[in-house]
Motif scaffolding. Structure first.
Motif, mmCIF file in Angstrom:
data_model
loop_
_atom_site.group_PDB
_atom_site.id
_atom_site.type_symbol
_atom_site.label_atom_id
_atom_site.label_comp_id
_atom_site.label_asym_id
_atom_site.label_seq_id
_atom_site.Cartn_x
_atom_site.Cartn_y
_atom_site.Cartn_z
ATOM 1 N N GLU A 6 -69.402 -37.729 77.783
ATOM 2 C CA GLU A 6 -68.062 -38.449 77.348
ATOM 3 C C GLU A 6 -68.086 -38.995 75.996
ATOM 4 O O GLU A 6 -68.757 -39.875 76.396
ATOM 5 C CB GLU A 6 -67.536 -39.008 78.601
ATOM 6 C CG GLU A 6 -67.503 -37.922 79.909
ATOM 7 C CD GLU A 6 -68.690 -38.111 80.722
ATOM 8 O OE1 GLU A 6 -69.021 -38.370 81.781
ATOM 9 O OE2 GLU A 6 -69.664 -38.710 80.250
ATOM 10 N N LEU A 20 -60.424 -39.297 75.794
ATOM 11 C CA LEU A 20 -61.677 -39.096 76.036
ATOM 12 C C LEU A 20 -61.866 -37.480 75.749
ATOM 13 O O LEU A 20 -60.920 -36.883 75.882
ATOM 14 C CB LEU A 20 -61.770 -39.754 77.777
ATOM 15 C CG LEU A 20 -61.198 -41.621 77.906
ATOM 16 C CD1 LEU A 20 -61.044 -41.372 79.294
ATOM 17 C CD2 LEU A 20 -62.055 -42.263 76.965
ATOM 18 N N CYS A 22 -64.893 -35.070 76.558
ATOM 19 C CA CYS A 22 -65.870 -34.389 77.648
ATOM 20 C C CYS A 22 -66.536 -33.386 76.781
ATOM 21 O O CYS A 22 -65.991 -31.680 76.837
ATOM 22 C CB CYS A 22 -65.484 -33.585 78.507
ATOM 23 S SG CYS A 22 -66.859 -32.969 79.516
ATOM 24 N N TRP A 36 -62.013 -35.251 85.823
ATOM 25 C CA TRP A 36 -61.916 -36.260 85.357
ATOM 26 C C TRP A 36 -61.598 -36.872 86.695
ATOM 27 O O TRP A 36 -60.951 -36.965 87.104
ATOM 28 C CB TRP A 36 -61.050 -36.868 83.991
ATOM 29 C CG TRP A 36 -60.902 -36.445 82.556
ATOM 30 C CD1 TRP A 36 -60.902 -34.990 82.320
ATOM 31 C CD2 TRP A 36 -62.570 -36.992 81.634
ATOM 32 N NE1 TRP A 36 -61.260 -34.724 81.381
ATOM 33 C CE2 TRP A 36 -61.630 -35.573 80.475
ATOM 34 C CE3 TRP A 36 -62.944 -37.261 81.584
ATOM 35 C CZ2 TRP A 36 -62.617 -36.130 79.584
ATOM 36 C CZ3 TRP A 36 -63.496 -37.903 80.937
ATOM 37 C CH2 TRP A 36 -63.373 -37.120 79.610
ATOM 38 N N TYR A 95 -65.578 -40.236 85.020
ATOM 39 C CA TYR A 95 -67.064 -39.367 83.766
ATOM 40 C C TYR A 95 -66.054 -37.671 83.900
ATOM 41 O O TYR A 95 -65.119 -37.680 84.258
ATOM 42 C CB TYR A 95 -67.702 -39.328 85.639
ATOM 43 C CG TYR A 95 -68.499 -40.630 85.777
ATOM 44 C CD1 TYR A 95 -68.006 -41.911 86.627
ATOM 45 C CD2 TYR A 95 -69.969 -41.475 85.816
ATOM 46 C CE1 TYR A 95 -68.759 -42.833 86.871
ATOM 47 C CE2 TYR A 95 -70.337 -42.070 85.538
ATOM 48 C CZ TYR A 95 -69.637 -42.798 86.333
ATOM 49 O OH TYR A 95 -70.515 -43.932 86.140
ATOM 50 N N CYS A 96 -67.060 -37.776 83.543
ATOM 51 C CA CYS A 96 -66.261 -36.060 83.450
ATOM 52 C C CYS A 96 -66.956 -35.462 83.970
ATOM 53 O O CYS A 96 -68.570 -35.034 84.100
ATOM 54 C CB CYS A 96 -65.405 -35.402 81.728
ATOM 55 S SG CYS A 96 -67.181 -34.655 81.695
#
Length: 122
Positions: A6, A20, A22, A36, A95-96
């Motif tokens: 990420e 964002l 990823c 996500w 977070y992905c």
């Protein structure tokens, strides 16, 4: 080896926007769903969005619906989460994760990135 990375987090003022990213490697993006998630201090990890690689559909949690969108770049094996009208309560580590389909529980996802910090503050 499957990897998710990420990027794009940082400090943003309330009302601002960010994108964002990823980036994935070691697997075919089109075969997976990219979720996500975010986790604020002292809180459980919550789902924010999911992009389904099989049909190109995106899903959003109520907390970000209407002010978020997603896109993907199959050449770069990258999925993007774009968020607008950011609020202090959006502050979290984002977070992905890759899974076989879009699902709510984090446990349904097989691979995770290391996370990127998003802080919304003036």
């Amino acid at each position: 080896e499957v990897q998710l990375v990420e990027s794009g987090g940082g400090l943003v003022q309330p009302g601002g926007s960010l994108r964002l990213s990823c980036a994935g490697s070691g697997f075919t993006f089109g075969d997976y769903a990219i979720g996500w998630f975010r986790q604020a201090p002292g809180k459980e990890r919550e789902g924010v969005s999911c992009f389904s690689g099989s049909d190109g559909r995106s899903y959003f949690a109520d907390s970000v619906k209407g002010r978020s969108s997603s896109s993907n770049d199959n050449v770069k094996n990258t999925v993007y989460l774009i968020m607008h009208s950011l609020k202090p309560e959006d502050t979290a580590v984002y977070y992905c994760a890759a899974g076989h389909k879009c699902s709510r529980p984090p446990s349904e996802y097989d691979y995770w990135g290391q996370g990127t910090q998003v802080t919304v503050s003036s």
